[in-house]
Design a protein around this motif. Structure first.
Motif, PDB file in Angstrom:
ATOM      1  N   ASN A  54     -22.443  -7.616  37.212  1.00 28.65           N
ATOM      2  CA  ASN A  54     -21.026  -7.859  37.500  1.00 28.65           C
ATOM      3  C   ASN A  54     -20.107  -7.499  36.326  1.00 28.65           C
ATOM      4  O   ASN A  54     -18.916  -7.776  36.352  1.00 28.65           O
ATOM      5  N   ARG A  79     -11.885  -0.736  35.241  1.00 25.02           N
ATOM      6  CA  ARG A  79     -13.056  -1.594  35.335  1.00 25.02           C
ATOM      7  C   ARG A  79     -12.757  -2.811  36.214  1.00 25.02           C
ATOM      8  O   ARG A  79     -13.558  -3.211  37.042  1.00 25.02           O
ATOM      9  N   ARG A  80     -11.561  -3.382  36.020  1.00 23.26           N
ATOM     10  CA  ARG A  80     -11.202  -4.540  36.840  1.00 23.26           C
ATOM     11  C   ARG A  80     -11.156  -4.178  38.311  1.00 23.26           C
ATOM     12  O   ARG A  80     -11.532  -4.960  39.171  1.00 23.26           O
ATOM     13  N   GLN A  83     -14.608  -4.226  39.475  1.00 27.31           N
ATOM     14  CA  GLN A  83     -15.128  -5.599  39.492  1.00 27.31           C
ATOM     15  C   GLN A  83     -14.635  -6.381  40.699  1.00 27.31           C
ATOM     16  O   GLN A  83     -15.288  -7.303  41.169  1.00 27.31           O
ATOM     17  N   ILE A  86     -16.987  -6.703  43.449  1.00 27.26           N
ATOM     18  CA  ILE A  86     -18.217  -7.454  43.202  1.00 27.26           C
ATOM     19  C   ILE A  86     -17.891  -8.945  43.214  1.00 27.26           C
ATOM     20  O   ILE A  86     -17.092  -9.419  42.400  1.00 27.26           O
ATOM     21  N   TYR A  90     -22.115 -18.437  41.519  1.00 26.02           N
ATOM     22  CA  TYR A  90     -22.866 -18.910  40.368  1.00 26.02           C
ATOM     23  C   TYR A  90     -23.609 -20.192  40.711  1.00 26.02           C
ATOM     24  O   TYR A  90     -23.156 -20.990  41.527  1.00 26.02           O
ATOM     25  N   HIS A  94     -18.868 -22.634  38.668  1.00 22.47           N
ATOM     26  CA  HIS A  94     -17.787 -22.079  37.865  1.00 22.47           C
ATOM     27  C   HIS A  94     -16.426 -22.194  38.529  1.00 22.47           C
ATOM     28  O   HIS A  94     -15.663 -21.236  38.586  1.00 22.47           O
ATOM     29  N   GLY A 111      -7.243 -10.947  41.697  1.00 18.91           N
ATOM     30  CA  GLY A 111      -7.266  -9.601  41.137  1.00 18.91           C
ATOM     31  C   GLY A 111      -6.281  -8.664  41.829  1.00 18.91           C
ATOM     32  O   GLY A 111      -5.817  -7.703  41.242  1.00 18.91           O
ATOM     33  N   GLN A 167     -12.429 -13.034  48.643  1.00 16.85           N
ATOM     34  CA  GLN A 167     -12.412 -11.823  47.808  1.00 16.85           C
ATOM     35  C   GLN A 167     -12.858 -10.603  48.637  1.00 16.85           C
ATOM     36  O   GLN A 167     -12.414  -9.499  48.406  1.00 16.85           O
TER      37      GLN A 167
ATOM     38  N   SER B 407      -9.958  -8.197  27.106  1.00 12.38           N
ATOM     39  CA  SER B 407     -10.697  -7.489  28.154  1.00 12.38           C
ATOM     40  C   SER B 407     -11.296  -6.190  27.631  1.00 12.38           C
ATOM     41  O   SER B 407     -11.893  -5.446  28.370  1.00 12.38           O
ATOM     42  N   VAL B 409     -13.965  -3.923  26.081  1.00 14.27           N
ATOM     43  CA  VAL B 409     -15.413  -4.034  25.935  1.00 14.27           C
ATOM     44  C   VAL B 409     -15.837  -3.530  24.563  1.00 14.27           C
ATOM     45  O   VAL B 409     -16.675  -4.101  23.891  1.00 14.27           O
ATOM     46  N   ARG B 480     -17.183 -21.167  31.751  1.00  8.08           N
ATOM     47  CA  ARG B 480     -17.790 -20.500  32.900  1.00  8.08           C
ATOM     48  C   ARG B 480     -16.809 -20.107  33.995  1.00  8.08           C
ATOM     49  O   ARG B 480     -16.869 -18.978  34.492  1.00  8.08           O
ATOM     50  N   PRO B 481     -15.876 -21.015  34.390  1.00 11.79           N
ATOM     51  CA  PRO B 481     -14.912 -20.581  35.414  1.00 11.79           C
ATOM     52  C   PRO B 481     -14.091 -19.390  34.942  1.00 11.79           C
ATOM     53  O   PRO B 481     -13.754 -18.501  35.743  1.00 11.79           O
ATOM     54  N   GLN B 483     -15.109 -17.027  32.846  1.00 10.68           N
ATOM     55  CA  GLN B 483     -15.962 -15.852  32.933  1.00 10.68           C
ATOM     56  C   GLN B 483     -16.083 -15.385  34.373  1.00 10.68           C
ATOM     57  O   GLN B 483     -16.138 -14.182  34.657  1.00 10.68           O
ATOM     58  N   ALA B 484     -16.107 -16.363  35.302  1.00  7.77           N
ATOM     59  CA  ALA B 484     -16.214 -15.998  36.709  1.00  7.77           C
ATOM     60  C   ALA B 484     -15.000 -15.188  37.136  1.00  7.77           C
ATOM     61  O   ALA B 484     -15.127 -14.171  37.811  1.00  7.77           O
ATOM     62  N   LEU B 485     -13.802 -15.634  36.726  1.00 10.41           N
ATOM     63  CA  LEU B 485     -12.593 -14.894  37.077  1.00 10.41           C
ATOM     64  C   LEU B 485     -12.612 -13.508  36.452  1.00 10.41           C
ATOM     65  O   LEU B 485     -12.248 -12.515  37.080  1.00 10.41           O
ATOM     66  N   GLN B 486     -13.081 -13.467  35.203  1.00  4.81           N
ATOM     67  CA  GLN B 486     -13.121 -12.200  34.490  1.00  4.81           C
ATOM     68  C   GLN B 486     -14.055 -11.207  35.198  1.00  4.81           C
ATOM     69  O   GLN B 486     -13.713 -10.052  35.383  1.00  4.81           O
ATOM     70  N   ALA B 487     -15.227 -11.710  35.607  1.00  2.00           N
ATOM     71  CA  ALA B 487     -16.231 -10.846  36.223  1.00  2.00           C
ATOM     72  C   ALA B 487     -15.764 -10.323  37.565  1.00  2.00           C
ATOM     73  O   ALA B 487     -16.316  -9.364  38.104  1.00  2.00           O
ATOM     74  N   GLN B 488     -14.714 -10.957  38.104  1.00  4.51           N
ATOM     75  CA  GLN B 488     -14.292 -10.600  39.439  1.00  4.51           C
ATOM     76  C   GLN B 488     -13.085  -9.677  39.329  1.00  4.51           C
ATOM     77  O   GLN B 488     -12.432  -9.326  40.303  1.00  4.51           O
ATOM     78  N   GLY B 489     -12.772  -9.271  38.098  1.00  9.43           N
ATOM     79  CA  GLY B 489     -11.724  -8.269  37.904  1.00  9.43           C
ATOM     80  C   GLY B 489     -10.317  -8.811  37.869  1.00  9.43           C
ATOM     81  O   GLY B 489      -9.380  -8.081  38.146  1.00  9.43           O
ATOM     82  N   VAL B 490     -10.150 -10.078  37.533  1.00 11.39           N
ATOM     83  CA  VAL B 490      -8.812 -10.660  37.457  1.00 11.39           C
ATOM     84  C   VAL B 490      -8.198 -10.305  36.097  1.00 11.39           C
ATOM     85  O   VAL B 490      -8.864 -10.355  35.072  1.00 11.39           O
ATOM     86  N   ALA B 491      -6.904  -9.951  36.111  1.00  8.42           N
ATOM     87  CA  ALA B 491      -6.236  -9.564  34.869  1.00  8.42           C
ATOM     88  C   ALA B 491      -5.992 -10.797  33.994  1.00  8.42           C
ATOM     89  O   ALA B 491      -5.993 -11.926  34.475  1.00  8.42           O
ATOM     90  N   ILE B 495      -5.827 -14.970  34.642  1.00  6.49           N
ATOM     91  CA  ILE B 495      -6.913 -15.840  34.166  1.00  6.49           C
ATOM     92  C   ILE B 495      -6.314 -17.015  33.416  1.00  6.49           C
ATOM     93  O   ILE B 495      -6.691 -18.169  33.591  1.00  6.49           O
TER      94      ILE B 495
END
Lengths: 255, 576
Positions: A54, A79-80, A83, A86, A90, A94, A111, A167, B407, B409, B480-481, B483-491, B495
């Motif tokens: 992810n 990238r966002r 993402q 996806i 969890y 989370h 997003g 989502q 954000s 990498v 963790r929450p 990171q979850a938002l981040q992994a889902q592509g939220v700006a 977040i």
């Protein structure tokens, strides 16, 4: 989506934490609409693999290609955008406990929202009809405006699921989604995910503790051990000896 | 790890009540803020002194070339050591009082003493009596103790040690009692059941378990003591506070900056030391200490056993500091028991009772009370708003490279992120290193005397404290929450809005409310430099030995403090 229809392509991927190697030279390909079960003993690298899938982390070596793009090389805006396709469920959910349920579910489409819309929604919840419909499907429509940390564990689990459903991603990653819920709820969760995969061609990758649901819900199973792929085949080709070797306790574990 | 699943379920009616209560408190706050602004004369009077800007410019220019000549640096070092020595002595006295008082003020002590079968009053009776007794020195600010003790003991280092030790001792006693009461009692019961006498059983069971919290709190108190000593310097205790005041009044800004830098260095060092020890040993952090939500029941583990060098060094350092400090300040302890002291003390006691109550005085008292209240509200609103803003920059897990709001990498592109972090931390440290009255005096360059400069002085200082604690709140947020938002592509801004703000805001607001109680006691300090309110009234009465009025004013002050305590803790409950 890339021409050959593959969602994920991992080439010689290694991921190393400060002290140890979590993922060791893995290569695999997952196509659109596949339902993959990921099994293996604790510490095999399942959670790390999800983080790579992810985009939470980028590999130490090798490439992870998602929809034809290498996440480590794409600019953050692009990238966002990838993402957003996806969705991750969890094990520890989370969720933001201090927010009302509706905001946690709406976070699934955050997003796609502009900043102004996101601010507005915190004061005047937007899209409440859609959120309520999803929650109704999951049987917790009445919890819409409650604070999330006031819900029971099973209810929070369904909020986390609702977030991913809203989502509406092309891929769902579920990291041990049923490790902490009872058998009845486990089955219902697995059924929902499978139905979604069948109807919307959603690619589904789920890590599991036990094989039970792998047989009934997933066509392909990947066994992971010490950060490497032990086997990768049709679920019905997985045999008892394969499982035994996969979970065997070896010398290294006793160190 | 925090459990993600709520273990306590509130009925929905209760929740709804909590929400409507919060709205009610929000309205109350809005009303109070408007009233406070009007009371301070904002939008009514001419508040800004245009002619003060050149002076401000001179003051700021002086920061570029502080006086660093050798003899002067020696004086700065001497003053720094004086401040340090007073803080150490005051802390030792308060620790002694706290250890004894804390035991006597704890429920577990009286329970153990009386035995399981004792009637309730035999436990509640002495407990309530002692808790009330230690509430009085706590409600009176160090500076009032100082002014009072000067009248009785005369100018002696002893005054500063006692002025610090008495109120700090009472606070320590209360917190120690709470810590002891919250420590699990199974091992104590086991010892008592096998016939061990009460004191021995407590020493062998409760104290070892509570020790990390006790040490952590003592350390925190020591940090507070440094700041308190600089305030006591204003009434002649010497040290950095006194020197800063002198050079400010004689317009020697270059010298003042040297003292300021020394003060910042001293408090910065102690700050870092405290944070380091706490983090290494997994001790309770400042937020828990301040809101008395101590985790006595959680098992603790030293994170890195290799760091025992640090602990050994700390113990040696403390063991050396204490005798040195007592030798350095050279207080005349015999004054404690001299007949003159006792004669003056009984004289004060005779004069102080009955308190003076007449109509014109009560009118004056009422006006001063409302000024004090307005000052504290303005100060905390300012501190809360600016502190919150700075806290996000000062939190390690947010803006820094690799943080939630980063954000990128690729590593190594974030030098400006370190700049934001460093400058936020720096501003917060600067704000809390300089005490309230000094800030108030600086604000007086450009603001006419009145409530506003007092409120700003209090506000700037508290902003340093509140902002640092809010940064700790942000750092302790469950990642963790986010990171979850981040992994889902939220700006990032989203977040921040959906992940960071909702989790930190209630805790931060609760902390500002808690700090309000401390702030209202501290209004006395800016009263000293002419900011009005009960503080100025008290100072005037104490210097003219008018103890009849002092008693009345103190009673009014304690009543106001209690009222603020009650409102603040009720509002905090609604935030939970």
């Amino acid at each position: 989506m890339s021409a050959n229809g593959s969602v994920y392509e991992l080439r010689n991927v290694t991921y190393r934490y400060a002290q140890q190697i979590a993922i060791n030279d893995i290569s695999l390909r997952i196509s659109a609409g596949e339902r993959v079960a990921l099994i293996g003993p604790s510490g095999a690298g399942k959670s790390t693999l999800f983080k790579l899938l992810n985009g939470s982390v980028t590999p130490t070596a090798g490439t992870v290609t998602v929809f034809g793009a290498d996440l480590a090389q794409t600019a953050s805006r692009q990238r966002r955008r990838i993402q957003r396709q996806i969705g991750t469920i969890y094990q520890q959910l989370h969720l933001v406990g201090a927010l009302q349920v509706i905001h946690n579910v709406n976070a699934g489409q955050l997003g796609d929202w502009s900043l102004a819309k996101a601010v507005l929604s915190l004061f005047w919840p937007l899209d409440s009809a859609r959120v309520e419909a999803i929650l109704a499907d999951l049987g917790i429509a009445d919890k819409l405006y409650l604070r999330t940390d006031q819900l029971s564990g099973g209810e929070q689990q369904r909020v986390a699921l609702a977030r991913v459903l809203l989502q509406n991603p092309a891929v769902i990653l579920a990291d041990e989604p049923i490790a902490s819920i009872d058998p009845e709820r486990s089955r219902s969760l697995m059924d929902i995910l499978r139905r979604l995969s069948l109807s919307a061609q959603t690619t589904l990758i789920t890590s599991l503790h036990t094989l039970e649901f792998a047989y009934s819900h997933f066509e392909r199973t990947i066994g992971l051990r010490h950060g490497q792929i032990a086997f990768d085949c049709q679920t019905n080709a997985v045999t008892a000896p394969m499982i035994e070797t996969l979970y065997a306790v070896d010398e290294a574990d006793h160190e | 790890m925090r459990p993600s699943v709520a273990t306590t379920l509130k009925p929905r009616s209760l929740q709804r009540r909590g929400r409507s209560q919060r709205r009610w408190y929000g309205l109350l706050f809005g009303g109070l803020l408007i009233w406070a602004l009007l009371t301070a004369g904002i939008g009514v009077d001419d508040l800004i002194n245009e002619r003060g800007w050149p002076l401000t410019a001179r003051f700021l220019r002086a920061s570029l070339h502080p006086d660093l000549s050798a003899p002067f640096l020696l004086l700065a070092l001497e003053s720094t050591l004086t401040t340090l020595a007073y803080a150490v002595c005051g802390s030792v006295v308060s620790l002694g009082l706290g250890l004894v008082g804390g035991l006597l003020a704890s429920e577990v002590w009286w329970q153990t003493w009386a035995g399981a079968a004792a009637p309730r009053w035999r436990i509640r009776g002495p407990l309530v009596a002692i808790r009330t007794l230690i509430a009085v020195p706590r409600a009176i600010h160090e500076i009032i103790w100082g002014l009072l003790l000067i009248n009785i003991i005369g100018l002696d280092p002893l005054v500063a040690v006692l002025a610090l030790g008495l109120p700090f001792g009472a606070v320590t006693a209360k917190v120690f009692a709470d810590i002891l009461d919250e420590t699990p009692r199974d091992s104590l019961d086991a010892l008592r059941n096998s016939g061990v006498p009460p004191l021995k059983a407590l020493v062998y069971s409760l104290y070892p378990q509570a020790l990390p919290d006790l040490i952590s709190y003592t350390f925190y108190r020591f940090e507070c003591a440094i700041r308190a000593v600089t305030v006591l310097g204003l009434i002649g205790a010497g040290g950095l506070g006194y020197q800063i005041l002198l050079s400010l009044q004689s317009l020697r800004y270059e010298q003042m900056w040297t003292f300021l830098l020394a003060l910042i260095l001293l408090s910065g060092l102690i700050d870092v030391w405290g944070t380091f020890v706490r983090r290494q040993y997994d001790l309770a952090n400042r937020i828990d200490l301040n809101t008395a939500q101590l985790s006595g029941c959680q098992p603790r583990r030293p994170r890195r056993p290799a760091s025992s060098r640090l602990m050994r060094g700390s113990i040696l350092g403390v063991a050396g500091l204490i005798p040195w400090a007592f030798w350095y300040i050279d207080a005349d302890w015999s004054k404690l028991v001299s007949p003159r002291t006792w004669r003056l003390l009984s004289g004060v006691a005779r004069d102080a009772w009955p308190p003076l109550i007449d109509a014109p005085f009560l009118g004056q008292l009422g006006r001063s009370m409302s000024q004090t209240l307005a000052m504290s509200i303005l100060a905390m609103s300012f501190a809360g708003a600016v502190g919150l803003l700075l806290s996000f920059g000062a939190a390690r897990n947010l803006v820094l490279p690799g943080g939630v709001l980063d954000s990128t990498v690729q590593r190594g592109r974030g030098w400006w992120r370190w700049l934001i972090y460093g400058s936020s931390r720096g501003v917060l440290l600067l704000c809390r290193a300089i005490s309230e009255p000094i800030w108030a005096l600086l604000v007086l360059f450009v603001v006419f005397p009145g409530i506003l400069p007092g409120a700003l002085g209090l506000g700037i200082y508290n902003l340093g404290i509140v902002g640092r604690l809010m940064a700790e709140v942000a750092e302790n947020t469950d990642p963790r929450p986010l990171q979850a938002l981040q992994a889902q592509g939220v700006a990032r801004p989203q977040i921040f809005l959906y992940g960071v703000l909702p989790t930190t805001l209630p805790k931060s607001a609760a902390y500002v409310l808690y700090r309000w109680e401390v702030c209202i006691r501290a209004t006395v300090v800016v009263g000293l430099v002419g900011a009005g309110g009960l503080g100025r009234l008290l100072t005037e009465q104490l210097s003219s030995l008018d103890y009849h009025r002092v008693t009345t004013t103190l009673l009014a002050f304690i009543a106001l403090t209690l009222a603020v305590d009650a409102v603040s803790s009720a509002a905090r409950r609604s935030l939970r």
